[in-house]
Design a protein around this motif. Structure first.
Motif, PDB file in Angstrom:
ATOM      1  N   GLN A  59      -4.848  -0.953  -9.961  1.00 28.64           N
ATOM      2  CA  GLN A  59      -5.120   0.244  -9.323  1.00 28.64           C
ATOM      3  C   GLN A  59      -6.534   0.463  -9.587  1.00 28.64           C
ATOM      4  O   GLN A  59      -7.378   0.576 -10.638  1.00 28.64           O
ATOM      5  CB  GLN A  59      -4.461   1.332 -10.126  1.00 28.64           C
ATOM      6  N   GLU A  60      -7.314   0.889  -8.291  1.00 28.84           N
ATOM      7  CA  GLU A  60      -8.651   1.384  -8.364  1.00 28.84           C
ATOM      8  C   GLU A  60      -8.731   2.293  -9.103  1.00 28.84           C
ATOM      9  O   GLU A  60      -8.172   3.480  -9.519  1.00 28.84           O
ATOM     10  CB  GLU A  60      -8.925   1.708  -6.916  1.00 28.84           C
ATOM     11  N   PRO A  63     -11.435   6.151  -6.811  1.00 30.81           N
ATOM     12  CA  PRO A  63     -11.219   6.063  -5.533  1.00 30.81           C
ATOM     13  C   PRO A  63     -12.346   6.751  -4.803  1.00 30.81           C
ATOM     14  O   PRO A  63     -12.782   7.826  -5.191  1.00 30.81           O
ATOM     15  CB  PRO A  63      -9.814   6.600  -5.098  1.00 30.81           C
ATOM     16  N   SER A  68      -7.369  10.428  -2.254  1.00 36.15           N
ATOM     17  CA  SER A  68      -6.611   9.271  -2.236  1.00 36.15           C
ATOM     18  C   SER A  68      -5.870   8.570  -3.238  1.00 36.15           C
ATOM     19  O   SER A  68      -6.608   8.705  -4.500  1.00 36.15           O
ATOM     20  CB  SER A  68      -7.436   8.284  -1.248  1.00 36.15           C
ATOM     21  N   ARG A  69      -5.066   7.600  -2.908  1.00 42.73           N
ATOM     22  CA  ARG A  69      -4.676   6.831  -4.189  1.00 42.73           C
ATOM     23  C   ARG A  69      -5.500   5.541  -4.587  1.00 42.73           C
ATOM     24  O   ARG A  69      -5.386   4.878  -5.421  1.00 42.73           O
ATOM     25  CB  ARG A  69      -3.158   6.304  -3.858  1.00 42.73           C
ATOM     26  N   GLY A  70      -6.498   5.384  -3.654  1.00 43.18           N
ATOM     27  CA  GLY A  70      -7.261   4.118  -3.990  1.00 43.18           C
ATOM     28  C   GLY A  70      -6.842   2.844  -3.564  1.00 43.18           C
ATOM     29  O   GLY A  70      -5.695   2.790  -3.002  1.00 43.18           O
ATOM     30  N   GLY A  71      -7.470   1.884  -4.044  1.00 43.09           N
ATOM     31  CA  GLY A  71      -7.168   0.622  -3.727  1.00 43.09           C
ATOM     32  C   GLY A  71      -6.028   0.110  -4.770  1.00 43.09           C
ATOM     33  O   GLY A  71      -5.862   0.451  -5.764  1.00 43.09           O
ATOM     34  N   TRP A  72      -5.258  -0.870  -4.050  1.00 37.81           N
ATOM     35  CA  TRP A  72      -4.202  -1.387  -5.017  1.00 37.81           C
ATOM     36  C   TRP A  72      -3.855  -3.026  -5.160  1.00 37.81           C
ATOM     37  O   TRP A  72      -4.246  -3.614  -4.005  1.00 37.81           O
ATOM     38  CB  TRP A  72      -2.707  -0.887  -4.698  1.00 37.81           C
ATOM     39  N   GLN A  76      -7.368  -4.946  -3.645  1.00 42.33           N
ATOM     40  CA  GLN A  76      -7.608  -3.263  -3.767  1.00 42.33           C
ATOM     41  C   GLN A  76      -7.288  -3.031  -2.264  1.00 42.33           C
ATOM     42  O   GLN A  76      -8.093  -2.282  -1.666  1.00 42.33           O
ATOM     43  CB  GLN A  76      -9.033  -3.149  -4.114  1.00 42.33           C
ATOM     44  N   TRP A  77      -6.242  -3.240  -1.978  1.00 41.75           N
ATOM     45  CA  TRP A  77      -5.635  -2.699  -0.396  1.00 41.75           C
ATOM     46  C   TRP A  77      -5.567  -1.100  -0.466  1.00 41.75           C
ATOM     47  O   TRP A  77      -5.255  -0.588  -1.372  1.00 41.75           O
ATOM     48  CB  TRP A  77      -4.342  -3.278  -0.146  1.00 41.75           C
ATOM     49  N   THR A  78      -6.220  -0.673   0.705  1.00 41.50           N
ATOM     50  CA  THR A  78      -6.021   0.790   1.107  1.00 41.50           C
ATOM     51  C   THR A  78      -5.526   1.096   2.293  1.00 41.50           C
ATOM     52  O   THR A  78      -5.212   0.372   3.108  1.00 41.50           O
ATOM     53  CB  THR A  78      -7.591   1.356   0.950  1.00 41.50           C
ATOM     54  N   ARG A  82      -2.357  -1.078   2.319  1.00 43.29           N
ATOM     55  CA  ARG A  82      -1.708  -0.686   1.179  1.00 43.29           C
ATOM     56  C   ARG A  82      -0.197  -0.379   1.359  1.00 43.29           C
ATOM     57  O   ARG A  82       0.880  -0.711   0.666  1.00 43.29           O
ATOM     58  CB  ARG A  82      -2.168   0.547   0.080  1.00 43.29           C
TER      59      ARG A  82
END
Length: 87
Positions: A59-60, A63, A68-72, A76-78, A82
């Motif tokens: 988890q980013e 963010p 936002s939920r940020g990258g994963w 780090q897909w956004t 994501r």
């Protein structure tokens, strides 16, 4: 980096031990499956390792986009990437 009298910690010797274990294995698989060069595989997994703090953070942490939920994941897909990965 160690200081005089400081105990040697694993982090001082190898700051990204997980990266050193994971990257070569996945690079070999990528090269075998897609016939890419070692440099290509190193670029892919070097980037993934950088994005995910040596494959240790999925988890980013902070963010860039507020709320936002940020990258994963390792890359780090956004946003839509994501959501598509999570579907």
């Amino acid at each position: 980096m160690t200081f005089k009298g400081a105990a040697k910690r694993k982090e001082d010797i190898d700051p990204m031990p997980y990266f050193d274990d994971i990257a070569p294995r996945y690079m070999a698989r990528l090269m075998a499956d897609f016939e890419c060069t070692a440099e290509d595989a190193a670029a892919v997994f070097g980037n993934a390792g950088h994005e995910s703090a040596g494959f240790e953070k999925l988890q980013e942490i902070k963010p860039v986009v507020p709320g936002s939920r940020g990258g994963w994941g390792w890359f780090q897909w956004t946003g839509p990437r994501r959501r598509q990965m999570e579907a």
